[in-house]
Enzyme design. Structure first.
Site, PDB file in Angstrom:
ATOM      1  N   ASP A   7    -101.773   0.443  27.219  1.00 59.58           N
ATOM      2  CA  ASP A   7    -101.321   1.442  28.172  1.00 59.58           C
ATOM      3  C   ASP A   7     -99.901   1.049  28.608  1.00 59.58           C
ATOM      4  OD1 ASP A   7    -101.103   3.614  29.811  1.00 59.58           O
ATOM      5  OD2 ASP A   7    -102.982   3.295  30.864  1.00 59.58           O
TER       6      ASP A   7
HETATM    7  C1  NOJ Z   1    -100.106   5.573  31.741  1.00 59.59           C
HETATM    8  C2  NOJ Z   1    -101.446   6.236  31.740  1.00 59.59           C
HETATM    9  O1  NOJ Z   1    -102.427   5.349  32.250  1.00 59.59           O
HETATM   10  C3  NOJ Z   1    -101.899   6.722  30.371  1.00 59.59           C
HETATM   11  O2  NOJ Z   1    -103.066   7.473  30.518  1.00 59.59           O
HETATM   12  C4  NOJ Z   1    -100.805   7.492  29.707  1.00 59.59           C
HETATM   13  O3  NOJ Z   1    -101.256   7.972  28.454  1.00 59.59           O
HETATM   14  C5  NOJ Z   1     -99.584   6.600  29.558  1.00 59.59           C
HETATM   15  N1  NOJ Z   1     -99.118   6.194  30.885  1.00 59.59           N
HETATM   16  C6  NOJ Z   1     -98.439   7.281  28.827  1.00 59.59           C
HETATM   17  O4  NOJ Z   1     -97.838   8.204  29.618  1.00 59.59           O
END
Ligand code: NOJ
Length: 729
Positions: A287
């Site tokens: 993530d």
């Molecule tokens: C953080 C988020 O937790 C995740 O769900 C998302 O896909 C990513 N950022 C990318 O934006």
């Protein structure tokens, strides 16, 4: 002689051509051979670049702070692509294909969560429609719009089973049940990816957030999660396992610290379970910054150690924090990361790129916007999804639908003429101007002469200066439609709230409107269940419209007029009070019946999982089973007949639950095992069937992932009907 010379020349020419055409560029060669051939040609630096993802374009998400705008290095593995220009994307791709040594395409990713430009209801809402086809269709539309922008990969679906609605990301998943998340997550994967990833309009899916993120303590985003083996295997893993079985191309590792080993450094979940046990052959992306955040979580001293831990645990691609780019090279040269692991990680990423057909057809069509987005059929699908996902919680004295053609309607509240909040969080590239507000929908459904409107108050704060006008129009109307709810950023990532209640000012407005004596229809737009302890008695009817997306206002108006008969049912419990959390339908039985109750509030939820009314009535017959004793190798077909006893055609979702009253470990009070939604015309009946496969539907998993099927009694429940049966050898 001349002929022989010619032949030699021709053979030499073709051999030369063959030698000049590397296997990885040969679209006819087997995929794994292409990957191996390319890997053999890559330098360590080129390999490490494939393991990194950067972001390109304006970052709209405040939670994803970029360190700096970087120019895209064309040897990068992936880019989060925020622009809507296919031409720009193709230009970046052209540089990767033509200006780099090996011509490896970039993978363009984006958060396409509930639509790209045509915004569908939030996933939590969609799950209340109890219709996998509807989810699949929404994801197809989203994939089409994204593909036509040049997006190859979406970070969706989120299949985190969420039971604490203070956690704002409850909006992004499919509710509180693992089976429902598994079925709808599978439908989403199928919708995005189609049958063949290399075909136009198909994009790669990403199951997230692996794993257990929704259990963040106190509902606080990014916080610690204490997850027992039982909860992990029984509740958190099943939707991921189903998504992997459906062929999801990628998985995203989570932010949360799982019982001391963060999701992004957890070899047990990332390698042993996901890859070795389930055979996942795609790749894991971290993530946003979850690699370097291992330092914050206290399992790595610095970014270098964080890179090593995440990589060795099984995270192949590092989202945006550059920890892999900065440190994997030195870690390899010091012998701390084996080259073989680098090769395996790059292989997984290349495999997905080949599967997507990016080596053979790296560019996306460049169509004008009007041919890419918001096509009439996309809007129709979004409206249908919105209408099917709304849940009628209460309808006293049949105040709804509003069928009296002369009735004057007072449309009141901060949500009445809102657009952006109807889209919810993660609205992709949705624009407020595309959205039909509730007022828009009501005006075209009922005509301008019948609608009076007043905002009454804002979403929060203490300005009550609009109350008088709202009360005045409510008093002069035949019905007051009160539009309350949450602003879009109150849920979603980092959308943690301490209470599920709406701000006091909205509750006070409701009390004022109620006092007029005019019947009140409460419309609730939110990204989570709302605490209705004080509001429930102030409304004659309550319709949960969630965050319904681009066509939400039209769908709401259709339900209010009766053009659409509501058929949504809750996929998540509505607690009476926030203090009841955790509260979900499949809790285990307590040690003492009727004790351990709250002393100060009722202990039952206000509206249970599966609750939802229709404008017609359905009567469930007895559950039919061919026998009451079955052998464990048999498939058992249960049936129930449901009759539409009202005057309107309707749709009824039938939910099948199984209870295992005595087992070698305690089991949930009941568990959802199957569901089906059918249209039932007024006065007619339909048969619903559940094929019970004992190994699949009656077994349980233990804290280490072992599956057990035990003989004995089971109870099948559908609506208010129950039947017992026995399983033997
Ligand atoms: C953080 C988020 O937790 C995740 O769900 C998302 O896909 C990513 N950022 C990318 O934006």
């Amino acid at each position: 002689m001349q002929r022989i010379i010619c032949l030699v020349i021709i053979i030499t020419f073709f051999c030369g051509r063959l030698a000049a055409q590397p296997v990885y560029k040969d679209s006819g060669a087997p995929l794994e051979e292409r990957v191996s051939d390319l890997l053999r040609r890559m330098t360590l630096e080129e390999k490490i670049m494939q393991l990194n993802q950067w972001t390109y374009g304006r970052n709209d998400n405040v939670n994803n702070h970029e360190k700096a705008e970087r120019q895209v290095d064309p040897t990068i593995g992936s880019v989060i692509y925020r622009s809507t220009s296919p031409a720009l994307r193709n230009e970046l791709q052209r540089r990767a294909m033509e200006e780099t040594r090996l011509g490896i395409p970039i993978l363009f990713g984006f958060d396409v969560i509930h639509g790209y430009r045509t915004i569908f209801p939030i996933p939590l809402a969609q799950s209340c429609a109890w219709d996998a086809e509807l989810v699949r269709e929404g994801c197809r539309v989203a994939a089409t719009e994204a593909y036509l922008t040049g997006i190859d990969w979406t970070f969706s679906p989120m299949v985190d089973v969420a039971r604490d609605a203070r956690w704002g990301r409850v909006a992004e998943g499919y509710g509180e049940d693992p089976y429902l998340n598994a079925v709808l997550g599978t439908a989403a994967v199928e919708g995005y990816q189609g049958d063949d990833l290399s075909q136009p309009y198909n994009i790669a899916a990403c199951l997230k957030h692996y794993v257990g993120y929704s259990l963040s303590e106190g509902g606080r985003d990014y916080h610690y999660t204490d997850i027992s083996g039982q909860t992990l295997w029984e509740t958190m893993l099943p939707p991921f396992e189903a998504g992997v079985a459906a062929g999801a191309a990628t998985v995203m590792s989570s932010f949360n610290d799982i019982s001391g080993i963060p999701g992004s450094a957890n070899r047990y979940t990332l390698t042993e379970i996901l890859k070795e046990h389930w055979g996942f052959d795609g790749f894991v992306v971290s993530d946003w910054g979850s690699v370097e955040q291992l330092v914050n979580q206290g399992v790595a001293a610095d970014r270098r150690e964080a890179a090593m831990k995440a990589f060795m645990a099984g995270v192949e691609m590092d989202m945006v924090d550059n920890a892999y780019k900065d440190h994997l090279g030195e870690l390899v040269s010091e012998g701390l990361v084996p080259v073989g692991n680098i090769d395996e990680a790059v292989r997984r990423i290349l495999r997905v790129k080949f599967r997507l057909g990016l080596f053979d057809d790296p560019y996306t069509p460049e169509l004008p916007e009007e041919d890419r987005y918001l096509l009439p059929e996309f809007r129709r699908a979004a409206e249908r999804a919105a209408a099917e996902s709304m849940v009628l919680l209460k309808n006293e004295r049949s105040v709804l639908p509003l069928t009296d053609p002369a009735a004057r309607i007072a449309l009141i509240g901060p949500m009445a003429d809102e657009r952006v909040h109807l889209m919810g969080s993660w609205e992709g590239k949705g624009l407020a101007d595309d959205v039909r507000s509730i007022l828009d929908g009501m005006l075209s459904e009922f005509g301008p002469d019948r609608i009076m409107t007043a905002r009454g108050c804002g979403f929060d704060g203490d300005d009550t200066s609009g109350f008088d006008e709202a009360v005045r129009i409510a008093a002069g109307a035949d019905v007051a439609v009160l539009c309350l709810g949450e602003m879009e950023h109150w849920s979603g990532e980092n959308g943690t709230r301490s209470t599920l209640a709406l701000p006091d000012v909205q509750e006070r407005l409701a009390a004022e409107i109620h006092r007029t004596g005019t019947p009140v229809v409460l419309l609730l737009s939110s990204g989570r269940p709302v605490e209705l302890a004080r509001l429930e008695s102030l409304a004659d009817a309550i319709l949960v419209v969630w965050q319904p997306g681009t066509c939400g206002g039209v769908a709401v108006a259709g339900i209010l007029s009766g053009r659409t008969n509501p058929s949504g049912k809750l996929s998540i419990t509505f607690p009476l009070h926030t203090g009841q959390i955790p509260i979900y339908y499949n809790m285990r039985n307590p040690a003492r019946h009727n004790q351990g109750l709250y002393q100060d509030i009722p202990s039952a939820p206000l509206y249970e999982f599966g609750h939802g009314l229709s404008y017609t009535t359905f009567e469930y017959g007895e559950i039919f089973l061919p026998e009451t004793v079955f052998s464990r190798n048999e498939t058992i077909t249960a049936e129930i007949e449901v009759r539409n006893t009202g005057a309107r055609d309707g749709k009824e979702a039938v939910l099948w639950f199984v209870t295992d009253p005595v087992a070698s470990i305690s089991r949930p009070a009941k568990e959802l095992k199957h569901f089906e939604k059918q249209d039932i015309p007024a006065g007619e009946s339909r048969t619903y069937r559940f094929e019970i496969v004992p190994e699949r539907d009656l077994s349980f998993v233990d804290a280490r992932g072992g599956r057990h099927l035990e003989n004995g009694e089971f109870i099948l429940t559908v609506g208010n009907r129950k039947i017992k049966f026995e399983l033997t050898d």
